[in-house]
Design a protein around this motif. Structure first.
Motif, PDB file in Angstrom:
ATOM      1  N   MET B   1      37.431  59.604  52.754  1.00  0.00           N
ATOM      2  CA  MET B   1      36.659  58.390  52.445  1.00  0.00           C
ATOM      3  C   MET B   1      35.215  58.746  52.105  1.00  0.00           C
ATOM      4  N   GLU B   2      34.625  57.916  51.264  1.00  0.00           N
ATOM      5  CA  GLU B   2      33.222  58.117  50.860  1.00  0.00           C
ATOM      6  C   GLU B   2      32.300  58.133  52.068  1.00  0.00           C
ATOM      7  N   PHE B   3      31.292  59.026  52.056  1.00  0.00           N
ATOM      8  CA  PHE B   3      30.387  59.111  53.197  1.00  0.00           C
ATOM      9  C   PHE B   3      29.334  58.014  53.129  1.00  0.00           C
ATOM     10  N   SER B   4      29.083  57.347  54.273  1.00  0.00           N
ATOM     11  CA  SER B   4      27.946  56.430  54.331  1.00  0.00           C
ATOM     12  C   SER B   4      27.525  56.301  55.789  1.00  0.00           C
ATOM     13  N   TRP B   5      26.221  56.061  56.002  1.00  0.00           N
ATOM     14  CA  TRP B   5      25.724  56.008  57.386  1.00  0.00           C
ATOM     15  C   TRP B   5      26.298  54.826  58.145  1.00  0.00           C
ATOM     16  N   ASP B   6      26.583  53.709  57.425  1.00  0.00           N
ATOM     17  CA  ASP B   6      27.221  52.571  58.084  1.00  0.00           C
ATOM     18  C   ASP B   6      28.514  52.999  58.754  1.00  0.00           C
ATOM     19  N   LEU B   7      29.307  53.753  57.991  1.00  0.00           N
ATOM     20  CA  LEU B   7      30.591  54.207  58.515  1.00  0.00           C
ATOM     21  C   LEU B   7      30.396  55.126  59.710  1.00  0.00           C
ATOM     22  N   VAL B   8      29.412  56.020  59.596  1.00  0.00           N
ATOM     23  CA  VAL B   8      29.178  56.961  60.686  1.00  0.00           C
ATOM     24  C   VAL B   8      28.808  56.210  61.965  1.00  0.00           C
ATOM     25  N   ILE B   9      27.864  55.248  61.828  1.00  0.00           N
ATOM     26  CA  ILE B   9      27.436  54.515  63.020  1.00  0.00           C
ATOM     27  C   ILE B   9      28.591  53.707  63.591  1.00  0.00           C
ATOM     28  N   ASN B  10      29.353  53.059  62.710  1.00  0.00           N
ATOM     29  CA  ASN B  10      30.524  52.327  63.165  1.00  0.00           C
ATOM     30  C   ASN B  10      31.490  53.223  63.920  1.00  0.00           C
ATOM     31  N   ALA B  11      31.733  54.420  63.354  1.00  0.00           N
ATOM     32  CA  ALA B  11      32.676  55.338  63.979  1.00  0.00           C
ATOM     33  C   ALA B  11      32.154  55.808  65.335  1.00  0.00           C
ATOM     34  N   ILE B  12      30.830  56.047  65.420  1.00  0.00           N
ATOM     35  CA  ILE B  12      30.291  56.528  66.695  1.00  0.00           C
ATOM     36  C   ILE B  12      30.414  55.444  67.768  1.00  0.00           C
ATOM     37  N   VAL B  13      30.098  54.193  67.386  1.00  0.00           N
ATOM     38  CA  VAL B  13      30.236  53.102  68.370  1.00  0.00           C
ATOM     39  C   VAL B  13      31.697  52.967  68.803  1.00  0.00           C
ATOM     40  N   THR B  14      32.619  52.936  67.828  1.00  0.00           N
ATOM     41  CA  THR B  14      34.038  52.864  68.160  1.00  0.00           C
ATOM     42  C   THR B  14      34.432  54.022  69.069  1.00  0.00           C
ATOM     43  N   GLY B  15      33.917  55.219  68.737  1.00  0.00           N
ATOM     44  CA  GLY B  15      34.255  56.408  69.513  1.00  0.00           C
ATOM     45  C   GLY B  15      33.781  56.313  70.940  1.00  0.00           C
ATOM     46  N   ILE B  16      32.582  55.790  71.153  1.00  0.00           N
ATOM     47  CA  ILE B  16      32.068  55.673  72.517  1.00  0.00           C
ATOM     48  C   ILE B  16      32.914  54.680  73.310  1.00  0.00           C
ATOM     49  N   VAL B  17      33.264  53.564  72.657  1.00  0.00           N
ATOM     50  CA  VAL B  17      34.087  52.564  73.340  1.00  0.00           C
ATOM     51  C   VAL B  17      35.462  53.144  73.669  1.00  0.00           C
ATOM     52  N   LEU B  18      36.025  53.870  72.694  1.00  0.00           N
ATOM     53  CA  LEU B  18      37.312  54.535  72.909  1.00  0.00           C
ATOM     54  C   LEU B  18      37.202  55.548  74.042  1.00  0.00           C
ATOM     55  N   GLY B  19      36.051  56.248  74.081  1.00  0.00           N
ATOM     56  CA  GLY B  19      35.828  57.259  75.117  1.00  0.00           C
ATOM     57  C   GLY B  19      35.875  56.678  76.516  1.00  0.00           C
ATOM     58  N   GLY B  20      35.375  55.445  76.690  1.00  0.00           N
ATOM     59  CA  GLY B  20      35.451  54.795  78.002  1.00  0.00           C
ATOM     60  C   GLY B  20      36.898  54.631  78.444  1.00  0.00           C
ATOM     61  N   PHE B  21      37.754  54.268  77.489  1.00  0.00           N
ATOM     62  CA  PHE B  21      39.181  54.147  77.805  1.00  0.00           C
ATOM     63  C   PHE B  21      39.779  55.527  78.117  1.00  0.00           C
ATOM     64  N   TYR B  22      39.382  56.545  77.343  1.00  0.00           N
ATOM     65  CA  TYR B  22      39.908  57.895  77.604  1.00  0.00           C
ATOM     66  C   TYR B  22      39.504  58.386  78.987  1.00  0.00           C
ATOM     67  N   ALA B  23      38.329  57.930  79.458  1.00  0.00           N
ATOM     68  CA  ALA B  23      37.923  58.309  80.812  1.00  0.00           C
ATOM     69  C   ALA B  23      38.927  57.773  81.822  1.00  0.00           C
ATOM     70  N   ALA B  24      39.412  56.530  81.584  1.00  0.00           N
ATOM     71  CA  ALA B  24      40.417  55.955  82.471  1.00  0.00           C
ATOM     72  C   ALA B  24      41.701  56.763  82.429  1.00  0.00           C
ATOM     73  N   VAL B  25      42.033  57.306  81.247  1.00  0.00           N
ATOM     74  CA  VAL B  25      43.246  58.110  81.108  1.00  0.00           C
ATOM     75  C   VAL B  25      43.085  59.436  81.848  1.00  0.00           C
ATOM     76  N   ALA B  26      41.898  60.040  81.728  1.00  0.00           N
ATOM     77  CA  ALA B  26      41.733  61.419  82.197  1.00  0.00           C
ATOM     78  C   ALA B  26      41.390  61.520  83.679  1.00  0.00           C
ATOM     79  N   ILE B  27      40.856  60.447  84.274  1.00  0.00           N
ATOM     80  CA  ILE B  27      40.396  60.573  85.657  1.00  0.00           C
ATOM     81  C   ILE B  27      41.543  60.993  86.605  1.00  0.00           C
ATOM     82  N   GLY B  28      42.748  60.497  86.329  1.00  0.00           N
ATOM     83  CA  GLY B  28      43.899  60.865  87.162  1.00  0.00           C
ATOM     84  C   GLY B  28      44.225  62.345  87.052  1.00  0.00           C
ATOM     85  N   VAL B  29      44.059  62.908  85.847  1.00  0.00           N
ATOM     86  CA  VAL B  29      44.322  64.334  85.657  1.00  0.00           C
ATOM     87  C   VAL B  29      43.216  65.155  86.323  1.00  0.00           C
TER      88      VAL B  29
END
Lengths: 310, 291
Positions: B1-29
């Motif tokens: 996909m074409e590079f743009s800062w909007d996309l990057v910022i969107n992806a980083i925010v999504t990633g951080i939110v996703l990361g909170g869920f991954y923390a719930a997955v990984a804490i048991g391990v």
């Protein structure tokens, strides 16, 4: 070998397909056991090595067709090198990290193949069976006047590969490599202190084990004629190659053979009578039952029974 | 996909939110593998058990996902304690953890996955509540509640486990077990009981993570395999037994996956976690905070 071929006209094709599958699992179980059973290092990535074999054949078949024997050699080299590389990078760590790395390896390879359109990507690829070479045909023609079908040829090839794999496992078990691996399995630091070159032995075992798994995968595309990543990296391969040695018994070369014959035939019967999902479920249950109730497998049961009679 | 800062910022925010869920997955391990030295590769199996229980509760009784968490997490805790008892009896006691014990967890993972296939089939299952369908937007970045709920619950779980382990007697015993079992015996605490409780907690977190998973996306049985990679990648990258490390590693993985999905497509995302895991094992097996 001759018997398999001579029975040709009298046995239906299904039995050849079933025999091929069971032989393939004997090879995979035996290969897994060289590292897992003798050395105590669990490889979860059998399906990855098997798939390396499959896709080596597919790639070679597309760019430079050659006799299957050479494709198997190429598969052995590729899978062996991947085994060596994985081992070199992770075998210095605790054993469990190696296990997790093999799990990761299979998934990374599967993702690569899914995204690689040259070998069909996620949709899979059809493979055209090459003709059986003239020399081999003349050889079989000596036994059976009408020659043999391609599936029969593959079964004969698999019998040879099975003998090779079991012989290799036997040789490892009886040699200094096997003794060293057993020492590593029982107590790695004690073994190292007494001068066992543990990294080198583990690398030999990983390379051999990976190479044989790759060889088992090489004829597979010609057996099924259509390969997609979901089949080549199938869960059934990963589970069976672990379940068969553990059910049979991991300490000896004949444990995986017994386990593969037992579980392999049971699965063939169950697939026909019930369903293929149910038969995988039963393999899983049998694995857990054996691990808890008979951790030394069938070999262990036979041995304690013999000891009890004395 | 074409590079743009909007996309990057969107992806980083999504990633951080996703990361909170991954923390719930990984804490048991992190608890089971890092602190108790139990290589529970069946962790994702407990997760899909949680996801399908939430689905059943929602479909048959109209349970809100939060009700499911409150009902099924304690069941998971009790099951986990019983499960550890069995594991200890059959494998730890005999010293068989490294080969037979590992294969045992693999067998359990497999049985649960195929069992779910036999009962529910391979179709995707999902749940839906009106409040999950709306989203929060700030500027051009918009995050659906579907993602925010797991993020907040994940952070809450990580925080409560951290408080429990550092402030209570049993929690400190669990931390002590991870360092020196003999010393725990000497002060008169029972290490087996501490491990049993800790494993119960680990399974309970897996059940909650499963409920969160079905909030985020439709679930099918083979999804477990991706989560083995994610959970162990986070655990190893975070330094195996460290809770702050787990949080940081979860966020790193979340952002890495979101960026990969945005710019290369979702078919590459399974390789991110496993690739990260392989790279960590090769170059920094002690994790980012390790010494």
């Amino acid at each position: 070998m001759a018997a398999t071929v001579l029975l040709g006209p009298y046995v239906s094709e299904y039995y050849y397909l079933a025999t091929y599958t069971i032989l393939q699992f004997i090879v995979l179980g035996t290969a897994w056991n060289i590292l897992g059973g003798y050395g105590g290092y669990v490889n979860f990535g059998t399906a990855g090595f098997f798939a390396i074999g499959c896709y080596t054949t597919i790639v070679l078949n597309k760019i430079f067709p050659m006799p299957l024997f050479f494709e198997m050699l190429a598969a052995a080299v590729t899978a062996g090198l991947v085994g060596l590389g994985t081992g070199y990078l992770t075998l210095r760590l605790r054993g469990v990290f190696f296990s997790i790395a093999t799990l990761a390896l299979a998934i990374v390879l599967q993702t690569l193949v899914v995204n690689w359109s040259f070998v069909g990507g996620a949709r899979g690829v059809y493979v055209i069976r090459p003709p059986i070479s003239g020399v081999l045909m003349a050889f079989f023609g000596f036994f059976v006047p009408n020659g043999i079908s391609y599936v029969q040829f593959l079964v004969v090839l698999m019998v040879a590969l099975t003998m090779f794999a079991v012989l290799a496992a036997w040789a490892v078990e009886k040699s200094w490599i096997g003794i060293g691996l057993a020492a590593i399995r029982d107590d790695e630091s004690a073994a190292e202190t007494s001068g066992v070159p543990s990294l080198r032995l583990k690398l030999i075992a990983t390379t051999m084990s990976g190479a044989i798994m790759g060889m088992a995968g090489a004829p597979f595309p010609y057996y099924v004629t259509y390969v997609d990543p979901a089949t080549a990296f199938g869960l059934a391969i990963a589970v069976n190659s672990i379940a068969m040695p553990l059910v049979g018994g991991t300490a000896t070369w004949w444990g995986p053979v017994v386990g593969a014959i037992l579980l392999g035939s049971a699965q063939q019967i169950l697939t026909v009578t019930i369903s293929s999902a149910a038969n995988l479920f039963i393999v899983g249950v049998l694995l857990v039952v054996f691990l808890t109730a008979a951790p030394r497998g069938v070999v262990g049961i036979v041995r304690s029974w013999k000891r009890g009679r004395k | 996909m074409e590079f743009s800062w909007d996309l990057v910022i969107n992806a980083i925010v999504t990633g951080i939110v996703l990361g909170g869920f991954y923390a719930a997955v990984a804490i048991g391990v992190t608890i089971a593998f890092g602190m108790l030295d139990i290589v529970n590769i069946a962790h994702p199996a407990f997760m899909i058990a949680g996801a399908y229980l939430a689905f059943l509760g929602w479909e048959d009784f109209g349970f809100d996902p939060f009700v499911s968490m409150a009902v099924f997490a304690p069941c998971g805790y009790l099951f986990g304690r019983a499960f550890y008892r069995a594991y200890h009896y059959f494998f730890e006691r005999r010293g068989d953890e490294s080969l037979q014990g590992l294969a045992f967890f693999f067998g359990i993972l497999f049985i649960v996955e195929i069992g779910v296939v036999l009962v529910f089939g391979v179709d995707y299952r999902s749940i839906s509540e009106p409040y999950l369908e709306s989203s929060v937007s700030v500027g051009f970045v918009s995050v659906p509640w579907r993602m925010l709920v797991p993020f907040l619950v994940g952070l809450g779980m990580l925080g409560s486990v951290h408080l429990y382990l550092s402030r209570t007697f049993t929690g400190r015993t669990i931390l002590a077990v991870s360092q020196d079992v003999e010393a725990v015996r000497l002060i008169g605490a029972n290490p087996i009981r501490a491990k049993e409780i800790a494993f119960g907690i680990a399974v309970a977190t897996a059940i909650i993570a499963g409920v969160l998973l079905i909030i985020i996306q439709p679930v099918e049985p083979s999804i477990t395999r991706e989560y083995i990679g994610r959970a162990f990648a986070i655990c190893v990258l975070g330094g195996i037994a460290s809770i702050p490390g787990t949080l940081v590693a979860s966020l790193i993985l979340g952002v890495a996956e979101a960026l990969t999905t945005t710019f290369y497509g979702p078919s590459w995302s399974p390789a991110v976690s496993f690739g990260l895991l392989l790279l960590t094992l090769i170059f920094r097996p002690v994790g980012i905070f390790g010494r």
